[in-house]
Design an enzyme around this catalytic site. Structure first.
Site, PDB file in Angstrom:
ATOM      1  N   SER A  64       0.447  -1.645  -0.327  1.00  0.00           N
ATOM      2  CA  SER A  64       0.299   0.030  -0.071  1.00  0.00           C
ATOM      3  C   SER A  64       1.154   1.342  -0.163  1.00  0.00           C
ATOM      4  O   SER A  64       0.266   2.274   0.025  1.00  0.00           O
ATOM      5  CB  SER A  64      -1.008  -0.182   1.469  1.00  0.00           C
ATOM      6  OG  SER A  64      -2.132  -0.968   1.160  1.00  0.00           O
ATOM      7  N   LYS A  67       0.476   3.505  -2.942  1.00  0.00           N
ATOM      8  CA  LYS A  67      -0.813   4.097  -3.100  1.00  0.00           C
ATOM      9  C   LYS A  67      -0.608   5.594  -3.514  1.00  0.00           C
ATOM     10  O   LYS A  67      -1.086   5.973  -4.334  1.00  0.00           O
ATOM     11  CB  LYS A  67      -2.152   3.778  -2.314  1.00  0.00           C
ATOM     12  CG  LYS A  67      -2.526   2.323  -2.217  1.00  0.00           C
ATOM     13  CD  LYS A  67      -3.542   1.839  -1.088  1.00  0.00           C
ATOM     14  CE  LYS A  67      -3.870   0.756  -0.849  1.00  0.00           C
ATOM     15  NZ  LYS A  67      -4.580   0.058   0.558  1.00  0.00           N
ATOM     16  N   TYR A 191      -3.427  -3.461 -10.390  1.00  0.00           N
ATOM     17  CA  TYR A 191      -3.144  -2.961  -8.616  1.00  0.00           C
ATOM     18  C   TYR A 191      -2.531  -3.656  -8.735  1.00  0.00           C
ATOM     19  O   TYR A 191      -1.575  -3.648  -6.968  1.00  0.00           O
ATOM     20  CB  TYR A 191      -4.701  -2.546  -8.341  1.00  0.00           C
ATOM     21  CG  TYR A 191      -4.760  -2.236  -6.988  1.00  0.00           C
ATOM     22  CD1 TYR A 191      -4.026  -1.370  -6.391  1.00  0.00           C
ATOM     23  CD2 TYR A 191      -4.954  -3.717  -5.985  1.00  0.00           C
ATOM     24  CE1 TYR A 191      -4.154  -1.232  -4.835  1.00  0.00           C
ATOM     25  CE2 TYR A 191      -4.939  -3.442  -5.056  1.00  0.00           C
ATOM     26  CZ  TYR A 191      -4.270  -2.838  -4.218  1.00  0.00           C
ATOM     27  OH  TYR A 191      -4.475  -2.224  -2.689  1.00  0.00           O
ATOM     28  N   TYR A 243      -4.946   4.737   7.375  1.00  0.00           N
ATOM     29  CA  TYR A 243      -6.086   3.770   7.840  1.00  0.00           C
ATOM     30  C   TYR A 243      -6.560   4.328   9.155  1.00  0.00           C
ATOM     31  O   TYR A 243      -6.931   5.375   9.570  1.00  0.00           O
ATOM     32  CB  TYR A 243      -6.085   2.375   7.759  1.00  0.00           C
ATOM     33  CG  TYR A 243      -4.933   2.038   6.726  1.00  0.00           C
ATOM     34  CD1 TYR A 243      -5.317   2.002   5.366  1.00  0.00           C
ATOM     35  CD2 TYR A 243      -4.046   1.667   6.904  1.00  0.00           C
ATOM     36  CE1 TYR A 243      -5.054   1.866   4.301  1.00  0.00           C
ATOM     37  CE2 TYR A 243      -3.204   0.644   5.723  1.00  0.00           C
ATOM     38  CZ  TYR A 243      -3.508   1.130   4.696  1.00  0.00           C
ATOM     39  OH  TYR A 243      -2.971   0.589   3.585  1.00  0.00           O
ATOM     40  N   VAL A 261       1.099  -3.441   3.990  1.00  0.00           N
ATOM     41  CA  VAL A 261       1.092  -4.630   4.705  1.00  0.00           C
ATOM     42  C   VAL A 261       2.470  -4.850   4.863  1.00  0.00           C
ATOM     43  O   VAL A 261       2.787  -6.833   5.490  1.00  0.00           O
ATOM     44  CB  VAL A 261       0.350  -5.817   4.781  1.00  0.00           C
ATOM     45  CG1 VAL A 261      -1.335  -5.313   4.889  1.00  0.00           C
ATOM     46  CG2 VAL A 261      -0.277  -6.277   2.942  1.00  0.00           C
TER      47      VAL A 261
HETATM   48  N1  GLN Z   1      -2.211  -5.214  -2.122  1.00  0.00           N
HETATM   49  C1  GLN Z   1      -2.662  -4.919  -0.764  1.00  0.00           C
HETATM   50  C2  GLN Z   1      -3.440  -5.207  -0.385  1.00  0.00           C
HETATM   51  O1  GLN Z   1      -4.432  -5.063  -1.717  1.00  0.00           O
HETATM   52  C3  GLN Z   1      -2.384  -3.688   0.100  1.00  0.00           C
HETATM   53  C4  GLN Z   1      -2.269  -3.801   1.433  1.00  0.00           C
HETATM   54  C5  GLN Z   1      -1.533  -2.789   2.229  1.00  0.00           C
HETATM   55  O2  GLN Z   1      -0.697  -2.671   2.074  1.00  0.00           O
HETATM   56  N2  GLN Z   1      -2.450  -2.403   3.671  1.00  0.00           N
HETATM   57  O3  GLN Z   1      -4.546  -6.011   0.470  1.00  0.00           O
END
Ligand code: GLN
Length: 402
Positions: A64, A67, A191, A243, A261
């Protein structure tokens, strides 16, 4: 002299290492195999040097943390209006994989949660791009932020795609609301590839520093995105990057940030520094436990909280002498609203008479638009008061025709 910063960073890692709180993300099978106790940190300054400590050679998937950068590319490629029409900028207060859509429009609440990021992925490059071309545009863009060519970890990509049911559901939701036109399955593949781009902590720090530096990569000097894009992205990171822990993070640490994550966190403090951290153990928000601890430490030690009062404008005056037959006013450092205000205040204390006045800007490093206008007006008024103003300006300022 050898800079003490890497030793300082190693000390921070040693002190923040303790405990075994937190779990490695296991909903992506390949990530479950990560060593939970790897730890690394990097700081990228806006002058170019990058300092790092810990497992600096370790590569991991960006997840993430991609993003905000992909949001930046979408803004650059499609403009603010087209992007904001499809993805909002409000904190969701929800988990990263929540179905957070605005009632009525179906617009994802922000680009930092999965559903918003799936939409911003679709907005990179020309609308006519095919799936692979869009992924290539995303990887190229991320590489420009990092200042080196990045690549996708195919094993992590395949492993996540096998279990990407929730992201597929999110993509179908936004497709059903007409927020995206592309095929939801293609979008999730793209994605997921974006999330599987391999980086190390230095890459993360340089990427963050590029945002902190108004979109210009401080190592390569390449302007990756315009300054307004960097400002928009940092603003959304400040409010939505962590978040549903975003408020807690921002009040205690005060650095626009994004977590992923794989255990990565970036922090980007405008005009100061980019930070990259990796530690795979996550808390229940999906944020790295030790990563948060390290960022807390760095923010406290180095005074990085964005909301702490900045230095006063008073040190912009290098010297001011109005006692003799002529008046000398010399400035230094950066001129922005608050420092220009201080200069106008000093100028307003100059008595109206016919003594010549020299305004020396040779130690001024930058002038923003408002300071430029304020100073110009000050010079004009000193002229009306009877002073003959001579400006001493270095080349880069003279070009602004002050
Ligand atoms: N690729 C992970 C997902 O879409 C990314 C989520 C994250 O890093 N919080 O669930």
């Amino acid at each position: 002299m050898r800079t003490p910063v890497p030793e300082y960073l190693q000390g921070v890692l040693d002190e923040c290492y303790g405990g075994d709180v937190g779990q490695v993300a296991d909903y992506i099978p390949e990530l479950a195999a990560a060593d939970p106790d790897r730890l690394a940190v990097a700081l990228a300054t806006l002058d170019g040097p990058v300092h790092a400590a810990g497992d600096v050679a370790l590569r991991f998937t960006i997840q993430s943390v991609s993003k905000p950068f992909v949001y930046a590319l979408a803004l650059r490629d499609r403009g603010l209006e087209a992007v904001v029409e499809r993805v909002g900028v409000e904190p969701s207060g929800d988990a990263f994989n929540e179905v957070s859509l605005e009632p009525g429009t179906g617009r994802p609440r922000n680009p930092m949660i999965n559903v918003g990021a799936i939409v911003t992925h679709s907005l990179v490059g020309d609308p006519g791009l095919g799936e692979d071309e869009r992924v290539a545009a995303v990887v190229d863009g991320l590489s420009a932020f990092a200042g080196r060519p990045l690549e996708v970890d195919e094993a992590v990509y395949v492993s996540e795609l096998d279990t990407a049911h929730r992201n597929l559901a999110l993509a179908h939701m936004v497709r059903s609301h007409g927020v995206v036109q592309a095929d939801p399955v293609e979008l999730v593949r793209g994605y997921t590839r974006q999330c599987a781009v391999l980086v190390d902590v230095r890459d993360l720090a340089v990427m963050a520093a590029t945002l902190a530096n108004g979109g210009v990569n401080p190592v390569t000097g390449v302007s990756v995105v315009p300054a307004w894009v960097a400002r928009q992205v940092l603003s959304v990171m400040a409010t939505c990057g962590m978040y549903d822990a975003a408020g807690d993070w921002f009040t205690s640490i005060g650095i626009p940030a994004k977590s992923g994550v794989s255990g990565a966190i970036i922090g980007a403090l405008p005009g100061e520094v980019g930070i990259g951290v990796l530690s795979p153990r996550l808390d229940h928000f999906g944020n790295s436990v030790r990563g948060v601890r390290i960022c807390e430490r760095l923010s406290r030690d180095m005074g990085l909280h964005l909301m702490a009062s900045p230095a006063s404008g008073a040190n912009v005056i290098r010297y001011f002498d109005a006692d003799g037959d002529s008046i000398e006013l010399a400035l230094q450092g950066g001129l922005h609203y608050a420092t220009a205000e201080h200069v106008l205040n000093v100028m307003s204390r100059v008595e109206p008479d016919d003594r010549p006045l020299t305004l020396d800007l040779s130690r001024v490093t930058v002038v923003n638009d408002v300071a430029d206008r304020m100073l110009r007006e000050g010079i004009r008024r000193l002229g009306l008061d009877g002073h003959d103003v001579t400006l001493v300006a270095p080349e880069h300022l003279a070009r602004r025709q002050l």
